[in-house]
Design a protein around this motif. Sequence first.
Motif, PDB file in Angstrom:
ATOM      1  N   UNK A   1       8.831  32.057  27.715  1.00 11.88           N
ATOM      2  CA  UNK A   1      10.055  31.393  27.510  1.00 11.88           C
ATOM      3  C   UNK A   1      10.996  31.147  29.256  1.00 11.88           C
ATOM      4  N   UNK A   2      10.772  32.402  29.786  1.00  8.42           N
ATOM      5  CA  UNK A   2      11.305  32.626  30.880  1.00  8.42           C
ATOM      6  C   UNK A   2      11.087  31.902  31.915  1.00  8.42           C
ATOM      7  N   UNK A   3       9.345  31.553  32.098  1.00  9.95           N
ATOM      8  CA  UNK A   3       8.841  30.983  33.115  1.00  9.95           C
ATOM      9  C   UNK A   3       8.756  29.856  32.878  1.00  9.95           C
ATOM     10  N   UNK A   4       9.046  29.187  30.773  1.00  7.40           N
ATOM     11  CA  UNK A   4       9.081  27.792  30.884  1.00  7.40           C
ATOM     12  C   UNK A   4      10.070  27.120  31.201  1.00  7.40           C
ATOM     13  N   UNK A   5      10.993  27.690  30.993  1.00  7.00           N
ATOM     14  CA  UNK A   5      12.443  27.642  31.167  1.00  7.00           C
ATOM     15  C   UNK A   5      12.773  27.357  33.014  1.00  7.00           C
ATOM     16  N   UNK A   6      12.190  27.958  33.618  1.00  2.00           N
ATOM     17  CA  UNK A   6      12.615  28.159  34.684  1.00  2.00           C
ATOM     18  C   UNK A   6      11.889  26.678  35.455  1.00  2.00           C
ATOM     19  N   UNK A   7      10.901  26.392  34.796  1.00  2.00           N
ATOM     20  CA  UNK A   7       9.769  25.183  35.091  1.00  2.00           C
ATOM     21  C   UNK A   7      11.058  23.826  34.734  1.00  2.00           C
ATOM     22  N   UNK A   8      11.706  23.908  34.043  1.00  2.00           N
ATOM     23  CA  UNK A   8      12.660  22.675  33.298  1.00  2.00           C
ATOM     24  C   UNK A   8      13.988  22.277  33.934  1.00  2.00           C
ATOM     25  N   UNK A   9      13.823  23.888  34.045  1.00  2.00           N
ATOM     26  CA  UNK A   9      15.017  22.961  35.303  1.00  2.00           C
ATOM     27  C   UNK A   9      14.743  22.341  36.842  1.00  2.00           C
ATOM     28  N   UNK A  10      13.436  22.796  37.186  1.00  2.00           N
ATOM     29  CA  UNK A  10      12.748  21.504  38.406  1.00  2.00           C
ATOM     30  C   UNK A  10      12.175  19.986  37.793  1.00  2.00           C
ATOM     31  N   UNK A  11      11.839  20.194  36.233  1.00  2.00           N
ATOM     32  CA  UNK A  11      11.326  19.217  35.883  1.00  2.00           C
ATOM     33  C   UNK A  11      12.061  19.039  34.317  1.00  2.00           C
ATOM     34  N   UNK A  12      10.867  17.488  34.117  1.00  3.20           N
ATOM     35  CA  UNK A  12      11.994  17.181  32.636  1.00  3.20           C
ATOM     36  C   UNK A  12      11.106  18.022  31.834  1.00  3.20           C
ATOM     37  N   UNK A  13      11.573  17.892  30.434  1.00  2.00           N
ATOM     38  CA  UNK A  13      10.885  18.827  29.746  1.00  2.00           C
ATOM     39  C   UNK A  13       9.305  18.396  29.030  1.00  2.00           C
ATOM     40  N   UNK A  14       9.541  17.617  28.961  1.00  2.00           N
ATOM     41  CA  UNK A  14       8.282  16.674  28.079  1.00  2.00           C
ATOM     42  C   UNK A  14       7.173  16.902  29.095  1.00  2.00           C
ATOM     43  N   UNK A  15       7.439  16.361  30.632  1.00  2.00           N
ATOM     44  CA  UNK A  15       6.735  16.588  31.696  1.00  2.00           C
ATOM     45  C   UNK A  15       6.032  18.066  31.202  1.00  2.00           C
ATOM     46  N   UNK A  16       7.134  19.414  31.662  1.00  2.00           N
ATOM     47  CA  UNK A  16       6.585  20.297  31.520  1.00  2.00           C
ATOM     48  C   UNK A  16       5.461  20.392  30.243  1.00  2.00           C
ATOM     49  N   UNK A  17       5.921  19.853  28.882  1.00  2.00           N
ATOM     50  CA  UNK A  17       4.849  20.531  27.440  1.00  2.00           C
ATOM     51  C   UNK A  17       4.188  19.479  27.955  1.00  2.00           C
TER      52      UNK A  17
END
Length: 308
Positions: free
Chosen positions: A173-189
């Motif tokens: 959760x922490x790592x994924x949330x860190x990623x979504x701060x820089x890129x869109x949620x859909x792209x990260x998923x």
Amino acid sequence: MFLAVSLAILASLLWAITNHIDKFLVSGIDEAGKSIKTLMIFSTLVAGVVLLPIWLIASMFQGWISVNWFSLIMILLSAVASALAIYFYFRALDQNDTSVVVIMFQMIPVFTYLLALMFFHETLSMPQLIGAAIIMLSAILVSWDFGAKKGNKNRIRALILMMLSSLCYAGYYVLFNAATKESSYESCAFCYQIGLILIGMVLLGCKSYRETFLMAIKNNGNKYISINIANEVINLVAVFLMNFSATIIPVALASILNGFQGAFVFVLGVLGMRFLPKYFKEDLSRKMVLQKVTCILLSIVGLVVMFI
């Protein structure tokens, strides 16, 4: 408000259903399928392949897939953390009741707070500390068989495995949330699903994993594929419902409502043992029922104290 609360509760019910499906799969449709190695490939490679097109379409609606290097690294690390969390969860589920294992899942927010404290220098308030202590107490109590004459080996082992699983899920959760701060949620998923596929391919490259997986497919391929795909779809719907409700109601309230998952797992287990005992395994002795209900209530109280 009422709709959002209802959807969050429905998400918890759907996750409870997936927990029982997981238990059924861990128990094995056949002898070849009892290996957790088979389920790990389904949970990474197969799940990634099934869900990849969904997130590709979602990303296209947002424009196109775009992630920077920081987000990509965080996503891949989150995929590894998620795979480890699933592995420890399956190991704990293998020899323990589903309701016992799921109660221990409430340790995830505790570890999430601890990771935030360590890496983001966030502070914990007194209610958060008290709530975390109550949740940990419920996990320890449910893991102890007070009537055991030969020790609590399986339960203590399950507690350790679920602590590791919860820690890995918190890391995810922490790592994924860190990623979504820089890129869109859909792209990260979308990239996360690619990460799962890569992990699954690595596992499939290991001889023991490949042999058990191919044997399970040979013996009961249609059942395994259909049940796993259905399980992933149910989980995806639950994620969508919880994410949608969190946009309307406070995230804290959504997190508390998710605490009802343990109660739903227990109720479904009782109904399953009553009407479909062939497919459900749940200890319903008076002592164990009292212990489970007490720990479910304790975990919910801990979540309320932590998030309110």
